[in-house]
Design a protein around this motif. Structure first.
Motif, short mmCIF file in Angstrom:
data_model
loop_
_atom_site.label_atom_id
_atom_site.label_comp_id
_atom_site.label_asym_id
_atom_site.label_seq_id
_atom_site.Cartn_x
_atom_site.Cartn_y
_atom_site.Cartn_z
N TYR A 95 -113.86 31.22 -105.99
CA TYR A 95 -113.78 30.22 -104.94
C TYR A 95 -113.64 30.88 -103.58
O TYR A 95 -112.86 31.83 -103.42
N CYS A 96 -114.37 30.38 -102.60
CA CYS A 96 -114.09 30.79 -101.23
C CYS A 96 -113.19 29.74 -100.58
O CYS A 96 -113.16 28.58 -101.00
N ALA A 97 -112.47 30.17 -99.57
CA ALA A 97 -111.50 29.29 -98.93
C ALA A 97 -111.31 29.68 -97.48
O ALA A 97 -111.46 30.85 -97.11
N ALA A 98 -110.97 28.67 -96.66
CA ALA A 98 -110.69 28.89 -95.24
C ALA A 98 -109.22 28.64 -94.98
O ALA A 98 -108.67 27.62 -95.42
N ALA A 99 -108.60 29.57 -94.28
CA ALA A 99 -107.18 29.48 -93.99
C ALA A 99 -106.92 28.62 -92.76
O ALA A 99 -107.81 28.39 -91.95
N ARG A 100 -105.68 28.16 -92.63
CA ARG A 100 -105.29 27.37 -91.48
C ARG A 100 -105.25 28.20 -90.20
O ARG A 100 -105.55 27.71 -89.13
N GLY A 101 -104.88 29.46 -90.35
CA GLY A 101 -104.75 30.34 -89.20
C GLY A 101 -105.83 31.40 -89.15
O GLY A 101 -106.75 31.41 -89.97
N ALA A 102 -105.70 32.28 -88.18
CA ALA A 102 -106.71 33.31 -87.95
C ALA A 102 -106.51 34.56 -88.79
O ALA A 102 -107.44 35.36 -88.95
N ARG A 103 -105.32 34.73 -89.33
CA ARG A 103 -105.04 35.99 -90.01
C ARG A 103 -105.55 35.98 -91.44
O ARG A 103 -105.85 34.93 -92.00
N ALA A 104 -105.62 37.16 -92.01
CA ALA A 104 -105.95 37.29 -93.42
C ALA A 104 -104.70 37.05 -94.25
O ALA A 104 -103.62 37.50 -93.89
N THR A 105 -104.83 36.35 -95.35
CA THR A 105 -103.67 36.01 -96.16
C THR A 105 -104.06 35.87 -97.63
O THR A 105 -105.11 35.33 -97.94
N GLY A 106 -103.17 36.33 -98.49
CA GLY A 106 -103.41 36.23 -99.92
C GLY A 106 -102.69 35.06 -100.55
O GLY A 106 -102.74 34.90 -101.78
N SER A 107 -102.06 34.23 -99.75
CA SER A 107 -101.29 33.10 -100.27
C SER A 107 -102.14 31.84 -100.33
O SER A 107 -102.69 31.40 -99.33
N ARG A 108 -102.23 31.25 -101.53
CA ARG A 108 -103.05 30.04 -101.69
C ARG A 108 -102.61 28.92 -100.76
O ARG A 108 -103.43 28.15 -100.27
#
Length: 124
Positions: A95-108
């Motif tokens: 699955y690809c996903a877009a985060a709420r913020g600009a940073r890279a994160t491994g948290s679902r």
């Protein structure tokens, strides 16, 4: 209507390579961190790779580090996952996903947009 659509999955043999793509539509994710996750039946969705909004930083799970590469092309609204030296344990829905913020994160929990997934099957 915001959509993330993955493609590029398939059935390959151990040691082969695949490149997954994720196309974004409905809005731009230029300012968002993006990520790839995977899931197998009966298990929780797990982090694979993530990238900052501008592609400057990338992070990987230990299980794929050195074999997978995440990249993005903001001009095309595309996210990619190059997977080399595939192993049977890489078999999963990705699955690809877009985060709420600009940073890279491994948290679902940091992601609020998800694609529908693409199946990757690696035979031994």
């Amino acid at each position: 209507h915001v959509q993330l659509v993955e493609s590029g999955g398939g059935l390959v043999q151990a040691g082969d390579s695949l490149r997954l793509s994720c196309a974004a539509s409905g809005r731009t994710f230029l300012n968002n961190g993006m990520g790839w996750f995977r899931q197998t039946p009966g298990k929780a969705r797990e982090f694979v790779a993530t990238i900052t909004w501008n592609g400057a930083y990338t992070y990987y799970s230990d299980s794929v580090k050195g074999r997978f590469t995440i990249s993005r092309d903001n001009a095309k609204s595309m996210l990619y996952l190059q997977m080399n030296s595939l192993k049977p344990e890489d078999t999963a829905v990705y699955y690809c996903a877009a985060a709420r913020g600009a940073r890279a994160t491994g948290s679902r929990g940091d992601y609020n947009y998800w694609g529908q997934g693409t199946q990757v099957t690696v035979s031994s």
